[in-house]
Design a protein around this motif. Structure first.
Motif, PDB file in Angstrom:
ATOM      1  N   GLY A  54      36.943  40.330  65.602  1.00 38.74           N
ATOM      2  CA  GLY A  54      37.495  40.984  66.779  1.00 38.74           C
ATOM      3  C   GLY A  54      38.465  40.057  67.503  1.00 38.74           C
ATOM      4  O   GLY A  54      39.387  39.477  66.916  1.00 38.74           O
ATOM      5  N   SER A  55      38.239  39.899  68.803  1.00 33.61           N
ATOM      6  CA  SER A  55      39.086  39.026  69.622  1.00 33.61           C
ATOM      7  C   SER A  55      38.542  37.608  69.713  1.00 33.61           C
ATOM      8  O   SER A  55      39.104  36.776  70.421  1.00 33.61           O
ATOM      9  CB  SER A  55      39.225  39.613  71.032  1.00 33.61           C
ATOM     10  OG  SER A  55      37.948  39.695  71.656  1.00 33.61           O
ATOM     11  N   TYR A  56      37.430  37.325  68.990  1.00 30.18           N
ATOM     12  CA  TYR A  56      36.794  36.016  69.074  1.00 30.18           C
ATOM     13  C   TYR A  56      37.295  35.085  67.968  1.00 30.18           C
ATOM     14  O   TYR A  56      37.485  35.503  66.827  1.00 30.18           O
ATOM     15  CB  TYR A  56      35.268  36.142  68.943  1.00 30.18           C
ATOM     16  CG  TYR A  56      34.615  36.800  70.138  1.00 30.18           C
ATOM     17  CD1 TYR A  56      34.410  36.100  71.318  1.00 30.18           C
ATOM     18  CD2 TYR A  56      34.191  38.121  70.062  1.00 30.18           C
ATOM     19  CE1 TYR A  56      33.794  36.710  72.407  1.00 30.18           C
ATOM     20  CE2 TYR A  56      33.576  38.741  71.144  1.00 30.18           C
ATOM     21  CZ  TYR A  56      33.387  38.031  72.315  1.00 30.18           C
ATOM     22  OH  TYR A  56      32.787  38.634  73.391  1.00 30.18           O
ATOM     23  N   ASN A  57      37.474  33.810  68.324  1.00 35.60           N
ATOM     24  CA  ASN A  57      37.748  32.780  67.334  1.00 35.60           C
ATOM     25  C   ASN A  57      36.451  32.318  66.689  1.00 35.60           C
ATOM     26  O   ASN A  57      35.352  32.757  67.069  1.00 35.60           O
ATOM     27  CB  ASN A  57      38.434  31.576  68.007  1.00 35.60           C
ATOM     28  CG  ASN A  57      39.789  31.926  68.587  1.00 35.60           C
ATOM     29  OD1 ASN A  57      40.553  32.662  67.969  1.00 35.60           O
ATOM     30  ND2 ASN A  57      40.091  31.385  69.760  1.00 35.60           N
ATOM     31  N   ASP A  58      36.568  31.426  65.706  1.00 42.69           N
ATOM     32  CA  ASP A  58      35.378  30.778  65.168  1.00 42.69           C
ATOM     33  C   ASP A  58      34.652  30.089  66.321  1.00 42.69           C
ATOM     34  O   ASP A  58      35.269  29.369  67.125  1.00 42.69           O
ATOM     35  CB  ASP A  58      35.748  29.737  64.116  1.00 42.69           C
ATOM     36  CG  ASP A  58      36.314  30.368  62.855  1.00 42.69           C
ATOM     37  OD1 ASP A  58      36.077  31.575  62.655  1.00 42.69           O
ATOM     38  OD2 ASP A  58      36.980  29.652  62.082  1.00 42.69           O
TER      39      ASP A  58
ATOM     40  N   THR B 170      28.897  26.867  74.362  1.00 43.25           N
ATOM     41  CA  THR B 170      29.725  27.617  73.421  1.00 43.25           C
ATOM     42  C   THR B 170      30.960  26.799  73.086  1.00 43.25           C
ATOM     43  O   THR B 170      31.719  26.408  73.992  1.00 43.25           O
ATOM     44  CB  THR B 170      30.145  28.976  74.001  1.00 43.25           C
ATOM     45  OG1 THR B 170      28.980  29.744  74.313  1.00 43.25           O
ATOM     46  CG2 THR B 170      30.995  29.743  72.990  1.00 43.25           C
ATOM     47  N   LEU B 171      31.174  26.518  71.820  1.00 42.35           N
ATOM     48  CA  LEU B 171      32.357  25.797  71.349  1.00 42.35           C
ATOM     49  C   LEU B 171      33.314  26.794  70.714  1.00 42.35           C
ATOM     50  O   LEU B 171      32.965  27.450  69.720  1.00 42.35           O
ATOM     51  CB  LEU B 171      31.956  24.723  70.330  1.00 42.35           C
ATOM     52  CG  LEU B 171      30.913  23.691  70.787  1.00 42.35           C
ATOM     53  CD1 LEU B 171      30.546  22.762  69.628  1.00 42.35           C
ATOM     54  CD2 LEU B 171      31.430  22.885  71.959  1.00 42.35           C
ATOM     55  N   ASP B 172      34.498  26.927  71.285  1.00 42.49           N
ATOM     56  CA  ASP B 172      35.531  27.793  70.727  1.00 42.49           C
ATOM     57  C   ASP B 172      36.400  26.932  69.822  1.00 42.49           C
ATOM     58  O   ASP B 172      37.238  26.147  70.288  1.00 42.49           O
ATOM     59  CB  ASP B 172      36.361  28.410  71.850  1.00 42.49           C
ATOM     60  CG  ASP B 172      37.316  29.481  71.342  1.00 42.49           C
ATOM     61  OD1 ASP B 172      37.882  29.296  70.242  1.00 42.49           O
ATOM     62  OD2 ASP B 172      37.514  30.492  72.046  1.00 42.49           O
ATOM     63  N   LEU B 173      36.198  27.058  68.515  1.00 40.26           N
ATOM     64  CA  LEU B 173      36.889  26.181  67.571  1.00 40.26           C
ATOM     65  C   LEU B 173      38.372  26.508  67.472  1.00 40.26           C
ATOM     66  O   LEU B 173      39.189  25.632  67.153  1.00 40.26           O
ATOM     67  CB  LEU B 173      36.227  26.286  66.194  1.00 40.26           C
ATOM     68  CG  LEU B 173      34.730  25.943  66.150  1.00 40.26           C
ATOM     69  CD1 LEU B 173      34.195  26.047  64.732  1.00 40.26           C
ATOM     70  CD2 LEU B 173      34.459  24.563  66.712  1.00 40.26           C
ATOM     71  N   GLY B 174      38.741  27.753  67.756  1.00 38.28           N
ATOM     72  CA  GLY B 174      40.143  28.122  67.689  1.00 38.28           C
ATOM     73  C   GLY B 174      40.956  27.492  68.804  1.00 38.28           C
ATOM     74  O   GLY B 174      42.085  27.035  68.598  1.00 38.28           O
ATOM     75  N   ASN B 175      40.383  27.448  70.017  1.00 37.03           N
ATOM     76  CA  ASN B 175      41.070  26.864  71.169  1.00 37.03           C
ATOM     77  C   ASN B 175      40.660  25.420  71.420  1.00 37.03           C
ATOM     78  O   ASN B 175      41.157  24.800  72.371  1.00 37.03           O
ATOM     79  CB  ASN B 175      40.779  27.686  72.431  1.00 37.03           C
ATOM     80  CG  ASN B 175      41.360  29.075  72.349  1.00 37.03           C
ATOM     81  OD1 ASN B 175      42.400  29.269  71.723  1.00 37.03           O
ATOM     82  ND2 ASN B 175      40.702  30.041  72.964  1.00 37.03           N
ATOM     83  N   ASN B 176      39.745  24.922  70.601  1.00 37.03           N
ATOM     84  CA  ASN B 176      39.238  23.558  70.783  1.00 37.03           C
ATOM     85  C   ASN B 176      38.749  23.349  72.217  1.00 37.03           C
ATOM     86  O   ASN B 176      39.062  22.350  72.872  1.00 37.03           O
ATOM     87  CB  ASN B 176      40.322  22.529  70.444  1.00 37.03           C
ATOM     88  CG  ASN B 176      39.738  21.126  70.268  1.00 37.03           C
ATOM     89  OD1 ASN B 176      38.558  20.974  69.919  1.00 37.03           O
ATOM     90  ND2 ASN B 176      40.541  20.112  70.501  1.00 37.03           N
ATOM     91  N   SER B 177      37.951  24.323  72.699  1.00 35.48           N
ATOM     92  CA  SER B 177      37.428  24.261  74.062  1.00 35.48           C
ATOM     93  C   SER B 177      35.931  24.527  74.044  1.00 35.48           C
ATOM     94  O   SER B 177      35.378  25.006  73.047  1.00 35.48           O
ATOM     95  CB  SER B 177      38.127  25.286  74.957  1.00 35.48           C
ATOM     96  OG  SER B 177      37.874  26.599  74.481  1.00 35.48           O
ATOM     97  N   SER B 178      35.286  24.219  75.152  1.00 35.96           N
ATOM     98  CA  SER B 178      33.851  24.445  75.251  1.00 35.96           C
ATOM     99  C   SER B 178      33.500  24.920  76.654  1.00 35.96           C
ATOM    100  O   SER B 178      34.208  24.635  77.622  1.00 35.96           O
ATOM    101  CB  SER B 178      33.065  23.170  74.922  1.00 35.96           C
ATOM    102  OG  SER B 178      33.285  22.175  75.902  1.00 35.96           O
ATOM    103  N   SER B 179      32.410  25.658  76.752  1.00 40.86           N
ATOM    104  CA  SER B 179      31.890  26.108  78.044  1.00 40.86           C
ATOM    105  C   SER B 179      30.376  25.945  78.034  1.00 40.86           C
ATOM    106  O   SER B 179      29.739  26.011  76.976  1.00 40.86           O
ATOM    107  CB  SER B 179      32.258  27.569  78.306  1.00 40.86           C
ATOM    108  OG  SER B 179      31.707  28.407  77.300  1.00 40.86           O
ATOM    109  N   LYS B 180      29.809  25.727  79.210  1.00 41.09           N
ATOM    110  CA  LYS B 180      28.375  25.478  79.304  1.00 41.09           C
ATOM    111  C   LYS B 180      27.797  26.313  80.431  1.00 41.09           C
ATOM    112  O   LYS B 180      28.407  26.442  81.490  1.00 41.09           O
ATOM    113  CB  LYS B 180      28.115  23.992  79.562  1.00 41.09           C
ATOM    114  CG  LYS B 180      26.647  23.602  79.597  1.00 41.09           C
ATOM    115  CD  LYS B 180      26.501  22.094  79.780  1.00 41.09           C
ATOM    116  CE  LYS B 180      25.042  21.683  79.807  1.00 41.09           C
ATOM    117  NZ  LYS B 180      24.885  20.213  79.978  1.00 41.09           N
TER     118      LYS B 180
END
Length: 725
Positions: free
Chosen positions: A332-336, A384-394
């Protein structure tokens, strides 16, 4: 209703047969089920026939005979008790007479076990069954509320695990050394088990070490297509292993004092392929690690003082963690993405019990009193690690919480006459929750504290030397779970929100039970009828929606319920009754329950948590030489009728799926080719029956396409060998 009448009639006839020879007791040297000893039910050693409650004791010999590989196997022949299906976090819960989850208190050597929760997300759940059954001496199941002795969580009942001691392996006196090696294989999950046991007594010091290694895969289902997606008919692949170490040292300081130290460590790792989750891609993977560590100190003092005869106290440290890592491919709209969830409970537990026996006004009083204190810190982190954007949220679905609970209790077992004993008991519990500020939890936080007084009154009356009746009234309560009070989720992208509710009140219960028991040279039986009423049940409420949200929920005290039923169990020595070969016996047990609940002023609905009618019949032979034996066990489960099922757990407009009833046959046997070697084998589901347990079907409507994946194993085998030296 024919199935129900047949089961009940058979059990009643069997129970009646044990009284056929009149009141005279004939000494046969055989121990009946009512001669078993319980400690949990009254906090003091008593035979089951003298307890004003329904209690089941499963000892280590029975566990080995039935070739159980886990808690679910260990309790499979116990009507009135069902073990929840295995989710990603493991076996979900133990249900007693229609109540499960955290409403059943689970203890190991008197130590309260961690809470379990299921957030509804496959990557966010935990369970509380951190125990390896090869370390167990016995498990005691107390059915019905027991809060007057054990406080919160004992609203539905108690499952108390007791681990083995060095003395269980050593001769009664003198220096001694024991060792054993045990290996086993189970085809249902391709499981391999190896256990090493060592015990020693040198002078006044006794020591023991038990180590178990387990390797296994997913538990097979009964056929179905090996495909991806929700329609998958086979279990999701997994590869798991666990290590469990139990070490004990006990020292007799002198005639009056005995101390002990126990260390226990369990760790497991499981790799999953989450191929059947309808919300995630079929290539999603899971990597979970679970640990439980504990260190305990115990002291027993035979004091013979005016205030108490005996004192037992313990101090325990326990830490349990569940770490879940979920690797989710892009869709969908989600990256790895990688989702990591860590949940832990660290507790310090202090408890003491004092006993005093005295004569007052011509009556014998056995008084016990004491206290329990538990200080627990709960922590959780979700990253959550968003591998496509190389970002993380906690974020944290609940805050870090310090919990302090304490209880004081007293019970008096009064021997009124030779025939009548009465046991009143009372307990006061207090709990405090103090959430801590942390960056991942932004909801307003509020301290919570509450106290609760519970009581119990039980009585046992001997009608004759071989026949007795018992009755009890008991109260229970359940402090709100942290996830019910503090869980918050706000996902505007998907249009849902969950609100915290720190003002939740404790759930409460009142229970009544009446029973009849018989015990003589032909066997023994017990019939028990119960009626339990529950108030202030915590349930999900759907609140008015707001702009951007299609669903807003909150946990509230809105429900009440009642559960009633009858349980019958019996044991018949066929060699005494019909002159069968010496060592032949028959056992039977039947459990029937009916329950309903309602929210506020709504119409009452059946309780889906109540298990269907179940009966278990076993024909066993143990050769007098004790060199070999075998048992054939027949389990019958009736399908629930439409009037016993609610559609509240499935989507609006759909109907709850109801699986068919079933009957399965198991055959187990043992053989001792040498006094130090024991070989065991089991053939389970002998007729290769395809069936589904009710707990697996709950919450699934008739349109669900993955029922084959929820079936139990077909014909499967288990073997083991044990060498003692």
């Amino acid at each position: 209703m024919k199935f129900k009448r047949t089961l009940l009639a058979t059990a009643v006839m069997m129970a009646t047969a044990t009284q056929a020879m009149g009141e005279e007791t004939v000494k046969t040297g055989k121990a009946s089920m009512l001669d078993q000893v319980t400690v949990t039910a009254t906090r003091t050693e008593k035979q089951l026939k003298d307890v004003a409650a329904s209690v089941t004791v499963i000892d280590s010999e029975q566990i080995e005979k039935e070739m159980a590989r886990n808690i679910k196997d260990m309790l499979r022949y116990e009507p009135g008790v069902q073990v929840g299906s295995e989710g990603r976090a493991g076996i979900k819960d133990i249900n007693i007479r229609g109540l499960g989850g955290n409403r059943v208190k689970i203890m190991v050597d008197g130590i309260s076990q961690p809470q379990s929760f299921d957030s509804g997300y496959t990557y966010l759940e935990s369970q509380r069954n951190f125990i390896d059954i090869d370390t167990l001496k016995a498990v005691e199941i107390v059915k019905g509320p027991s809060s007057s002795l054990y406080g919160s969580d004992a609203m539905g009942g108690i499952v108390a695990f007791t681990t083995k001691d060095p003395a269980d392996y050593l001769k009664p006196e003198g220096d001694d050394t024991y060792g054993s090696i045990k290996g086993g294989y189970t085809s249902a999950d391709e499981g391999l088990t190896e256990t090493l046991t060592l015990a020693n007594r040198t002078g006044d010091l006794e020591t023991m070490l038990v180590y178990t290694r387990r390797d296994y895969k997913e538990t097979e289902t009964h056929g179905g297509a090996n495909i991806t997606g929700e329609a998958r008919g086979q279990a999701n692949p997994l590869d798991a292993g666990s290590d469990n170490l139990l070490a004990k040292a006990q020292y007799q300081l002198n005639d009056d004092h005995r101390i002990g130290v126990t260390g226990e460590f369990l760790q497991s790792q499981t790799d999953y392929k989450l191929m059947s989750d309808k919300y995630l891609p079929s290539t999603t993977k899971g990597d979970d690690k679970k640990k439980r560590s504990r260190l305990s100190f115990t002291h027993e003092w035979d004091a013979d003082l005016a205030a108490f005869d005996n004192l037992k106290w313990h101090l325990d440290w326990q830490d349990s963690t569940t770490d879940q890592k979920t690797t989710i491919p892009a869709y969908g709209s989600y990256n790895d993405r990688i989702k990591k969830y860590d949940y832990s409970e660290t507790s310090y537990q202090l408890g003491a019990q004092l006993d005093k026996t005295l004569e007052l006004s011509g009556l014998t009083h056995h008084i016990i009193y004491g206290f329990d204190v538990v200080d627990t810190e709960f922590t959780n982190d979700q990253t959550t690690l968003d591998l496509g954007n190389n970002s993380s949220s906690k974020e944290n679905i609940i805050p870090k919480v310090d919990s302090l609970t304490y209880g004081i209790f007293a019970q008096n077992d009064i021997q009124v006459t030779d025939r009548l004993s009465i046991t009143p008991g009372i307990r006061y519990d207090h709990y405090e929750y103090k959430p801590k500020s942390n960056s991942g939890y932004t909801t307003e936080q509020k301290d919570t504290k509450e106290g609760k007084l519970t009581g119990r009154l039980g009585a046992v009356y001997k009608l004759t030397e071989n026949l007795s009746t018992f009755a009890q009234y008991s109260q229970g309560f359940k402090a709100p779970d942290l996830i019910d009070m503090y869980q918050t989720m706000d996902n505007p992208a998907h249009g849902y929100k969950q609100l915290a509710n720190p003002d939740l009140k404790p759930e409460t219960s009142d229970a009544f039970e009446l029973g009849l028991r018989g015990n003589n040279h032909l066997g023994s039986f017990e019939i028990a009828a119960f009626y339990n009423k529950y108030k202030d049940f915590i349930d999900t409420v759907y609140l008015p929606t707001a702009p951007g949200y299609w669903q807003i929920t909150q946990e509230q005290n809105i429900s009440e319920a009642r559960i009633k039923g009858v349980e019958i169990k019996g044991q018949l020595w066929l060699d005494e009754a019909i002159n069968a070969p010496m060592g032949t016996s028959l056992k039977a047990s039947v459990a029937y329950a009916d329950g309903e609940g309602k929210q506020d002023n709504a119409k009452s609905e059946p309780l889906n948590s109540v298990a269907p009618l179940k009966g278990v019949f076993g024909l066993a032979y143990d050769d007098p030489s004790e060199l070999w034996g075998s048992e054939l066990t027949w389990t019958l489960v009736k399908s629930k009728s439409s009037s016993d099922v609610s559609n509240n757990e499935v989507s609006s407009g759909n109907e709850q799926y109801v699986p068919s009833g079933y009957g399965i046959v198991d055959l187990t046997a043992y053989y001792k080719p040498h006094q130090d070697i024991t070989l065991r084998a089991g053939l389970f589901n002998l007729t290769d029956k395809k069936y589904m347990e009710w707990d697996n079907a709950r919450g699934r409507d008739t349109t669900y396409v993955g029922f084959d994946r929820l079936t139990q194993p077909g014909r499967n085998v288990a073997v083991s060998a044990k060498w003692e030296f």
